[in-house]
Design a protein around this motif. Structure first.
Motif, short mmCIF file in Angstrom:
data_model
loop_
_atom_site.label_atom_id
_atom_site.label_comp_id
_atom_site.label_asym_id
_atom_site.label_seq_id
_atom_site.Cartn_x
_atom_site.Cartn_y
_atom_site.Cartn_z
N ARG A 1 0.83 -1.21 0.00
CA ARG A 1 0.00 0.00 0.00
C ARG A 1 0.87 1.26 0.00
NH1 ARG A 1 -2.17 3.89 3.25
NH2 ARG A 1 -4.28 4.56 2.69
N SER A 2 1.91 1.29 0.86
CA SER A 2 2.81 2.44 0.89
C SER A 2 3.44 2.67 -0.48
CB SER A 2 3.89 2.23 1.95
OG SER A 2 3.37 2.24 3.26
N ALA A 3 3.85 1.57 -1.12
CA ALA A 3 4.45 1.68 -2.45
C ALA A 3 3.47 2.32 -3.44
CB ALA A 3 4.88 0.30 -2.94
N ARG A 4 2.22 1.88 -3.41
CA ARG A 4 1.22 2.44 -4.32
C ARG A 4 0.99 3.93 -4.05
NH1 ARG A 4 -1.49 -2.39 -3.03
NH2 ARG A 4 -2.92 -1.26 -1.63
N GLU A 5 0.86 4.28 -2.77
CA GLU A 5 0.57 5.67 -2.42
C GLU A 5 1.71 6.61 -2.80
OE1 GLU A 5 -2.40 6.92 -1.10
OE2 GLU A 5 -3.05 4.92 -1.70
N LEU A 6 2.94 6.13 -2.72
CA LEU A 6 4.11 6.95 -3.06
C LEU A 6 4.55 6.77 -4.52
CD1 LEU A 6 6.30 6.62 0.17
CD2 LEU A 6 4.77 8.48 -0.50
N LYS A 7 3.83 5.91 -5.25
CA LYS A 7 4.12 5.66 -6.67
C LYS A 7 5.56 5.15 -6.86
CE LYS A 7 0.75 9.14 -8.11
NZ LYS A 7 0.50 10.38 -8.89
N ILE A 8 5.94 4.23 -5.98
CA ILE A 8 7.24 3.57 -6.09
C ILE A 8 6.98 2.10 -6.40
CG2 ILE A 8 9.33 2.84 -4.86
CD1 ILE A 8 9.12 5.36 -3.17
N SER A 9 7.61 1.59 -7.45
CA SER A 9 7.44 0.19 -7.81
C SER A 9 8.32 -0.67 -6.91
CB SER A 9 7.83 -0.04 -9.27
OG SER A 9 7.00 0.70 -10.14
N LEU A 10 7.74 -1.76 -6.40
CA LEU A 10 8.57 -2.68 -5.63
C LEU A 10 9.66 -3.24 -6.54
CD1 LEU A 10 5.92 -4.71 -3.56
CD2 LEU A 10 7.37 -2.82 -2.79
N PRO A 11 10.91 -3.28 -6.06
CA PRO A 11 11.99 -3.76 -6.92
C PRO A 11 11.97 -5.26 -7.15
CG PRO A 11 12.81 -3.25 -4.72
CD PRO A 11 11.39 -2.78 -4.77
N PHE A 12 11.20 -5.98 -6.32
CA PHE A 12 11.07 -7.43 -6.45
C PHE A 12 9.63 -7.80 -6.14
CE2 PHE A 12 15.27 -6.32 -4.85
CZ PHE A 12 16.07 -6.76 -5.90
N SER A 13 9.24 -9.00 -6.49
CA SER A 13 7.88 -9.43 -6.21
C SER A 13 7.68 -9.57 -4.70
CB SER A 13 7.58 -10.77 -6.88
OG SER A 13 8.28 -11.82 -6.23
N ARG A 14 6.43 -9.53 -4.30
CA ARG A 14 6.11 -9.71 -2.88
C ARG A 14 6.67 -11.04 -2.37
NH1 ARG A 14 0.55 -8.73 0.32
NH2 ARG A 14 0.85 -10.22 2.03
N GLU A 15 6.51 -12.09 -3.17
CA GLU A 15 6.98 -13.41 -2.76
C GLU A 15 8.49 -13.44 -2.58
OE1 GLU A 15 3.06 -13.43 -4.24
OE2 GLU A 15 4.89 -12.80 -5.31
N GLU A 16 9.20 -12.76 -3.47
CA GLU A 16 10.67 -12.71 -3.36
C GLU A 16 11.10 -11.95 -2.11
OE1 GLU A 16 12.32 -12.76 -7.92
OE2 GLU A 16 11.21 -10.99 -7.27
#
Length: 277
Positions: free
Chosen positions: A53-68
């Motif tokens: 959620r924080s990533a979406r709100e700040l418009k930052i793409s996660l560098p890896f998948s959630r599972e990773e």
């Protein structure tokens, strides 16, 4: 100590961060603190939900998948032999020439994480704590677990200088939360806390407290408390990942209830300890 740098587990002394990293220069990033009990990360799912959620709100793409990311933080715990403590995980927008607007797609978000020791405040849990009452000067997106914590830091320092455990914050007479905790009042057996909104962080422990209340017939009200209403409370307490649940026996000049931990707070603390590994 072994730390996580992006997708690599390396020794702490080998870890390097770009001097132009936007987290360093702008606080342009977000973080999570996850508690370790018995070598396992508690409420990892909830922390990862909030991280996304924080990533979406700040418009930052996660560098890896959630599972990773989940797998790597588990490996981090194992590699460090961490049985008790916590994990600090941070993601920034990455390193780029200093400019206020977002950099281009060539800038890659950076992930860092490491374990640290934290001991449960058992004395405070049993005896309760005193707090200061201070104005909430933070930005109006406290629902994002961002790196912008200067308002929190100043409030916590005010509490430290006063010899108190925490600072309870208020906006225009409305209590929001603590500098690093959520705040709750108890009146006639009902738990009352500020509604989820951009003015507070929806703490993971807060979520668990709401679930415990629902499962044990304890009324949980999301309602804004005023500073004036402190004098009418029967009990009060605070919560966070690293401190679990702690009774508040005094806020500012106002003694809460009879000045000792109350029965609802004690019950919730016992219930919470039953769900930790």
């Amino acid at each position: 100590m072994i730390v996580l740098m992006n997708d690599k587990l390396i020794r702490r002394e080998e870890a390097k961060v770009d001097i132009e990293d936007r987290g360093h220069q702008f606080g342009d990033g977000f973080y999570e603190v996850m508690k370790i009990y018995g070598g396992k990360i508690f409420t990892l799912k909830e922390h990862m939900d909030r991280l996304e959620r924080s990533a979406r709100e700040l418009k930052i793409s996660l560098p890896f998948s959630r599972e990773e990311i989940e797998q790597k933080v588990k490996e981090l715990v194992t590699e460090n032999g961490a049985e008790e403590g916590a994990i600090y995980l941070q993601i920034t927008r990455g390193g780029s020439i200093r400019q206020h607007h977002f950099p281009g797609a060539e800038t890659v978000p950076q992930l860092t994480a490491y374990p640290f020791s934290c001991h449960l405040p058992e004395k405070e849990q049993q005896e309760g704590v005193e707090t200061v009452l201070t104005e909430d000067i933070r930005w109006k997106r406290c629902d994002i677990k961002s790196l912008n914590l200067l308002g929190n830091v100043l409030a916590k320092q005010e509490a430290k200088e006063a010899g108190k455990f925490e600072a309870i914050l208020h906006r225009d007479g409305i209590i929001t939360e603590g500098s690093s905790t959520n705040f709750y009042g108890v009146k006639n057996g009902a738990v009352i806390t500020h509604p989820v909104s951009p003015l507070i962080l929806n703490g993971i422990t807060r979520i668990k407290i709401a679930e415990l209340c629902a499962a044990n017939d304890i009324v949980f009200k999301e309602k804004a408390l005023t500073v004036e209403e402190l004098k009418d409370l029967d009990e009060a307490f605070i919560s966070s990942t690293t401190s679990e649940i702690i009774p508040v026996i005094k806020t500012g000049e106002q003694v809460i209830g009879n000045g000792s931990p109350g029965p609802v707070t004690k019950t919730l603390l016992q219930l919470f300890k039953q769900i930790t590994p």
